[in-house]
Write a protein that holds these residues in place. Structure first.
Motif, PDB file in Angstrom:
ATOM      1  N   TRP A  40       7.373 -16.077   3.444  1.00  0.00           N
ATOM      2  CA  TRP A  40       7.088 -14.691   3.090  1.00  0.00           C
ATOM      3  C   TRP A  40       8.093 -13.825   3.845  1.00  0.00           C
ATOM      4  CZ3 TRP A  40       1.065 -13.782   3.588  1.00  0.00           C
ATOM      5  CH2 TRP A  40       0.388 -14.744   2.810  1.00  0.00           C
ATOM      6  N   SER A  41       8.963 -13.146   3.149  1.00  0.00           N
ATOM      7  CA  SER A  41       9.953 -12.321   3.826  1.00  0.00           C
ATOM      8  C   SER A  41       9.301 -11.080   4.426  1.00  0.00           C
ATOM      9  CB  SER A  41      11.052 -11.897   2.854  1.00  0.00           C
ATOM     10  OG  SER A  41      10.577 -10.902   1.962  1.00  0.00           O
ATOM     11  N   ARG A  42       9.950 -10.537   5.444  1.00  0.00           N
ATOM     12  CA  ARG A  42       9.410  -9.323   6.060  1.00  0.00           C
ATOM     13  C   ARG A  42       9.361  -8.184   5.042  1.00  0.00           C
ATOM     14  NH1 ARG A  42      11.174  -6.291  11.741  1.00  0.00           N
ATOM     15  NH2 ARG A  42       9.657  -4.579  11.505  1.00  0.00           N
ATOM     16  N   GLN A  43      10.349  -8.123   4.158  1.00  0.00           N
ATOM     17  CA  GLN A  43      10.379  -7.055   3.161  1.00  0.00           C
ATOM     18  C   GLN A  43       9.206  -7.174   2.192  1.00  0.00           C
ATOM     19  OE1 GLN A  43      12.233  -4.380   3.088  1.00  0.00           O
ATOM     20  NE2 GLN A  43      11.239  -3.644   1.205  1.00  0.00           N
ATOM     21  N   GLN A  44       8.904  -8.398   1.747  1.00  0.00           N
ATOM     22  CA  GLN A  44       7.761  -8.588   0.840  1.00  0.00           C
ATOM     23  C   GLN A  44       6.451  -8.192   1.521  1.00  0.00           C
ATOM     24  OE1 GLN A  44       8.899 -12.736   0.205  1.00  0.00           O
ATOM     25  NE2 GLN A  44       8.890 -12.389  -2.011  1.00  0.00           N
ATOM     26  N   ILE A  45       6.313  -8.574   2.781  1.00  0.00           N
ATOM     27  CA  ILE A  45       5.111  -8.221   3.535  1.00  0.00           C
ATOM     28  C   ILE A  45       5.013  -6.711   3.699  1.00  0.00           C
ATOM     29  CG2 ILE A  45       3.986  -8.409   5.797  1.00  0.00           C
ATOM     30  CD1 ILE A  45       5.424 -11.220   5.986  1.00  0.00           C
ATOM     31  N   LYS A  46       6.120  -6.083   4.034  1.00  0.00           N
ATOM     32  CA  LYS A  46       6.147  -4.635   4.251  1.00  0.00           C
ATOM     33  C   LYS A  46       5.769  -3.877   2.977  1.00  0.00           C
ATOM     34  CE  LYS A  46       9.178  -0.997   6.075  1.00  0.00           C
ATOM     35  NZ  LYS A  46       8.346  -0.719   7.259  1.00  0.00           N
ATOM     36  N   GLU A  47       6.279  -4.325   1.836  1.00  0.00           N
ATOM     37  CA  GLU A  47       5.970  -3.657   0.573  1.00  0.00           C
ATOM     38  C   GLU A  47       4.482  -3.723   0.270  1.00  0.00           C
ATOM     39  OE1 GLU A  47       8.449  -5.495  -2.337  1.00  0.00           O
ATOM     40  OE2 GLU A  47      10.302  -4.541  -1.588  1.00  0.00           O
ATOM     41  N   ARG A  48       3.867  -4.887   0.486  1.00  0.00           N
ATOM     42  CA  ARG A  48       2.422  -5.017   0.234  1.00  0.00           C
ATOM     43  C   ARG A  48       1.621  -4.181   1.242  1.00  0.00           C
ATOM     44  NH1 ARG A  48       0.297  -8.872  -2.864  1.00  0.00           N
ATOM     45  NH2 ARG A  48       2.216  -8.375  -3.996  1.00  0.00           N
ATOM     46  N   LYS A  49       2.072  -4.182   2.480  1.00  0.00           N
ATOM     47  CA  LYS A  49       1.395  -3.395   3.512  1.00  0.00           C
ATOM     48  C   LYS A  49       1.462  -1.908   3.190  1.00  0.00           C
ATOM     49  CE  LYS A  49       1.400  -2.443   8.480  1.00  0.00           C
ATOM     50  NZ  LYS A  49       2.162  -2.535   9.737  1.00  0.00           N
ATOM     51  N   ASN A  50       2.618  -1.435   2.737  1.00  0.00           N
ATOM     52  CA  ASN A  50       2.761  -0.018   2.374  1.00  0.00           C
ATOM     53  C   ASN A  50       1.848   0.356   1.221  1.00  0.00           C
ATOM     54  OD1 ASN A  50       4.675   0.421   4.351  1.00  0.00           O
ATOM     55  ND2 ASN A  50       6.436   0.198   2.973  1.00  0.00           N
ATOM     56  N   LEU A  51       1.719  -0.549   0.251  1.00  0.00           N
ATOM     57  CA  LEU A  51       0.837  -0.303  -0.894  1.00  0.00           C
ATOM     58  C   LEU A  51      -0.602  -0.112  -0.425  1.00  0.00           C
ATOM     59  CD1 LEU A  51       0.703  -0.228  -4.033  1.00  0.00           C
ATOM     60  CD2 LEU A  51       0.257  -2.681  -3.968  1.00  0.00           C
ATOM     61  N   ILE A  52      -1.020  -0.946   0.499  1.00  0.00           N
ATOM     62  CA  ILE A  52      -2.378  -0.871   1.035  1.00  0.00           C
ATOM     63  C   ILE A  52      -2.571   0.412   1.847  1.00  0.00           C
ATOM     64  CG2 ILE A  52      -3.968  -1.945   2.690  1.00  0.00           C
ATOM     65  CD1 ILE A  52      -2.687  -4.675   1.774  1.00  0.00           C
ATOM     66  N   GLU A  53      -1.605   0.737   2.690  1.00  0.00           N
ATOM     67  CA  GLU A  53      -1.731   1.924   3.537  1.00  0.00           C
ATOM     68  C   GLU A  53      -1.658   3.211   2.733  1.00  0.00           C
ATOM     69  OE1 GLU A  53       1.208   1.382   6.573  1.00  0.00           O
ATOM     70  OE2 GLU A  53      -0.108   0.047   7.758  1.00  0.00           O
ATOM     71  N   ASN A  54      -0.908   3.203   1.648  1.00  0.00           N
ATOM     72  CA  ASN A  54      -0.855   4.382   0.789  1.00  0.00           C
ATOM     73  C   ASN A  54      -2.185   4.651   0.097  1.00  0.00           C
ATOM     74  OD1 ASN A  54       1.823   4.892   1.438  1.00  0.00           O
ATOM     75  ND2 ASN A  54       2.649   3.801  -0.342  1.00  0.00           N
ATOM     76  N   ALA A  55      -3.030   3.646   0.044  1.00  0.00           N
ATOM     77  CA  ALA A  55      -4.372   3.805  -0.526  1.00  0.00           C
ATOM     78  C   ALA A  55      -5.397   4.200   0.539  1.00  0.00           C
ATOM     79  CB  ALA A  55      -4.811   2.513  -1.213  1.00  0.00           C
ATOM     80  N   GLY A  56      -4.922   4.414   1.772  1.00  0.00           N
ATOM     81  CA  GLY A  56      -5.817   4.841   2.842  1.00  0.00           C
ATOM     82  C   GLY A  56      -6.527   3.705   3.544  1.00  0.00           C
ATOM     83  N   LEU A  57      -5.977   2.492   3.424  1.00  0.00           N
ATOM     84  CA  LEU A  57      -6.584   1.315   4.026  1.00  0.00           C
ATOM     85  C   LEU A  57      -5.568   0.635   4.930  1.00  0.00           C
ATOM     86  CD1 LEU A  57      -8.173   0.125   0.684  1.00  0.00           C
ATOM     87  CD2 LEU A  57      -9.523   0.845   2.667  1.00  0.00           C
TER      88      LEU A  57
END
Length: 384
Positions: A40-57
């Motif tokens: 799992w690349s850091r970029q792939q992880i970061k993109e998923r993390k940003n998606l979650i945080e943008n939803a307030g989680l």
């Protein structure tokens, strides 16, 4: 405890907004689209993390980084796959995601024989029936020596059960066991499964235990270095299935795993449902003995019978002493000065979710109900 829900990514019918509305603050997820064994690349992880945080989680637990079958059997390029696993841990830690739930179950993840078992009130639950498993094992899979895995009573019931099954029912049972369930990244045809099952012909319980020990020997130094906590999930169900060994099913198994690989970063996912299926498992004793190694909590309850069958009960019912379990968990997290991540698990299909196609056990309303009930218990204990 930090209240979380599992989310299966952007294609999950239950959205991040749904989960937030249910009252959870954390997300438990994985990059399910990445094939087992790849980094799992850091970029792939970061993109998923940003998606979650943008939803307030917030993304608080990875469930899971799958352990490739070649690692479990120590065949082929398993050494390269272990290196990939370590690289994924490093990348997760770089994005401040530190709790890693995983399992070491051979071939199949959790197994049920009915994903839509109707309860008296019309809701649907996950169900495991021993005679149905035996019918699959003996008459559909036709595993050599399968009859030896079951009692005479179960064999008789399985024969009658199979004799009365229609072709559609046979196909449904086959697909229920072999298809890609939530959390399992691989599905099989019957022929593929028969082939992969043969890779365990020379691997008994003791050898699989040793393979887990060697795997942890390899990855724990990396986990310690970057601050990741490994939380092995119990076998589900907690007994041998289809002739395959199970090595994380009891209090003695937990003791062995934590002793063989002594590290504060080596721990467990305390799943009350999986462990609770086995009557001999004293859940309160497990909390007491391994409190410092509980890194993640699944709160659910199952209702078992004397024949080995069980279904997912309401979260505050079944065979799990949920009030006492939560009380102990709140006490130990206070002593450890942390907030344990927890999630409700395997909710029923209720109300309008009965008309929506969702991942089995992971509909929105059933888990919302479970989380609300668990939240109520926690609130009452914290405000006595």
């Amino acid at each position: 405890m930090q209240q979380t829900m599992r989310w299966y990514g952007p294609k999950d019918p239950v959205s991040l907004q749904d989960i937030r509305q249910a009252g959870a603050s954390g997300i438990v997820t994985a990059l399910h689209e990445i094939p087992n064994g790849e980094v799992w690349s850091r970029q792939q992880i970061k993109e998923r993390k940003n998606l979650i945080e943008n939803a307030g989680l917030s993304w608080v637990v990875v469930e899971s980084v799958p352990v490739h079958e070649k690692i479990k059997t120590r065949t082929g390029n398993y050494k390269d796959l272990i290196e990939n696993y370590k690289k994924t841990l490093v990348n997760l830690a770089a994005e401040e995601i530190y709790t890693i739930c995983y399992n070491f179950m051979p071939i199949l993840d959790w197994i049920r024989t009915d994903l839509y078992y109707e309860l008296p009130n019309g809701a649907r639950a996950l169900y495991f029936e021993m005679k149905a498993l035996a019918a699959f094992d003996i008459f559909i899979l036709q595993r050599e020596g399968a009859e030896e895995s079951y009692t005479t009573d179960v064999l008789e019931k399985a024969r009658l059960y199979y004799t009365n099954m229609s072709s559609d029912e046979i196909d449904r049972l086959k697909r229920t066991i072999l298809d890609n369930l939530p959390g399992a990244e691989v599905g099989y045809t019957l022929e593929e499964f028969q082939k992969v099952l043969s890779t365990y012909d020379e691997i008994d319980r003791s050898k699989l235990e040793e393979h887990l020990r060697l795997f942890l020997n390899e990855i724990l130094p990396t986990a310690e270095q970057v601050g990741c906590f490994m939380a092995i999930h119990p076998d589900d169900p907690p007994f041998s299935i289809l002739g395959l060994p199970r090595i994380m099913s009891s209090i003695n198994d937990i003791e062995r795993i934590l002793t063989n690989n002594a590290s504060p970063n080596n721990g467990i996912t305390f799943c009350t449902g999986s462990l609770g299926v086995k009557k001999a498992n004293d859940l309160l004793e497990i909390i007491d003995r391994f409190s410092s190694h509980i890194h993640f909590v699944h709160l659910r309850s199952t209702k078992r019978d004397s024949e080995g069958n069980f279904f997912e009960a309401n979260h505050l019912e079944g065979d799990v002493p949920m009030y006492a379990v939560i009380k102990k968990l709140l006490t130990i997290q206070k002593k450890r000065n942390l907030e344990l991540p927890m999630r409700p698990d395997h909710g029923h299909q209720l109300l309008t979710d009965l008309q929506i196609k969702t991942n089995p056990g992971y509909s929105a309303i059933g888990r919302l109900k479970g989380l609300a009930e668990l939240r109520g218990v926690m609130y009452s204990l914290q405000h006595k």
